[in-house]
Design a protein around this motif. Structure first.
Motif, PDB file in Angstrom:
ATOM      1  N   LEU A  29       0.830  -1.204   0.000  1.00  0.00           N
ATOM      2  CA  LEU A  29       0.000   0.000   0.000  1.00  0.00           C
ATOM      3  C   LEU A  29       0.863   1.252   0.000  1.00  0.00           C
ATOM      4  N   THR A  30       1.882   1.288   0.808  1.00  0.00           N
ATOM      5  CA  THR A  30       2.787   2.437   0.862  1.00  0.00           C
ATOM      6  C   THR A  30       3.422   2.686  -0.497  1.00  0.00           C
ATOM      7  N   SER A  31       3.874   1.639  -1.145  1.00  0.00           N
ATOM      8  CA  SER A  31       4.521   1.749  -2.448  1.00  0.00           C
ATOM      9  C   SER A  31       3.543   2.241  -3.517  1.00  0.00           C
ATOM     10  N   ILE A  32       2.354   1.665  -3.563  1.00  0.00           N
ATOM     11  CA  ILE A  32       1.358   2.044  -4.572  1.00  0.00           C
ATOM     12  C   ILE A  32       0.901   3.490  -4.377  1.00  0.00           C
ATOM     13  N   LEU A  33       0.735   3.921  -3.136  1.00  0.00           N
ATOM     14  CA  LEU A  33       0.273   5.284  -2.880  1.00  0.00           C
ATOM     15  C   LEU A  33       1.290   6.337  -3.308  1.00  0.00           C
ATOM     16  N   LYS A  34       2.565   5.969  -3.408  1.00  0.00           N
ATOM     17  CA  LYS A  34       3.566   6.909  -3.915  1.00  0.00           C
ATOM     18  C   LYS A  34       3.310   7.210  -5.389  1.00  0.00           C
ATOM     19  N   GLU A  35       2.894   6.198  -6.137  1.00  0.00           N
ATOM     20  CA  GLU A  35       2.639   6.360  -7.565  1.00  0.00           C
ATOM     21  C   GLU A  35       1.201   6.802  -7.858  1.00  0.00           C
TER      22      GLU A  35
END
Length: 77
Positions: A29-35
């Motif tokens: 989730l953290t990774s996807i929310l960056k993009e």
């Protein structure tokens, strides 16, 4: 039951919002929310199963994520 996303951290309530408990941070989730920083929709169909639509409005792109453990971990569908 209720869930809320604040920043990149999910919170859960079991008492109609009187108290909110942070869930462990999800790496996916953290990774996807960056993009894809904009949340279009967050919906749970049960205490464990939920979906989140995240978007990048300036590029008209989105991703659908699913959790099967109440918002602790997420996977991209």
């Amino acid at each position: 039951q209720g869930w809320a996303l604040v920043g990149n951290l999910m919170y859960h309530t079991e008492d109609r919002g009187k108290t909110w408990m942070p869930l462990p941070a999800s790496r996916v989730l953290t990774s996807i929310l960056k993009e894809y920083p904009e949340v279009g929709k967050l919906q749970f169909s049960s205490q464990r199963v939920g979906w989140m639509l995240v978007m990048k409005n300036d590029e008209m792109r989105s991703r659908l994520l699913q959790t099967i453990d109440g918002g602790i971990t997420w996977k991209v569908l």
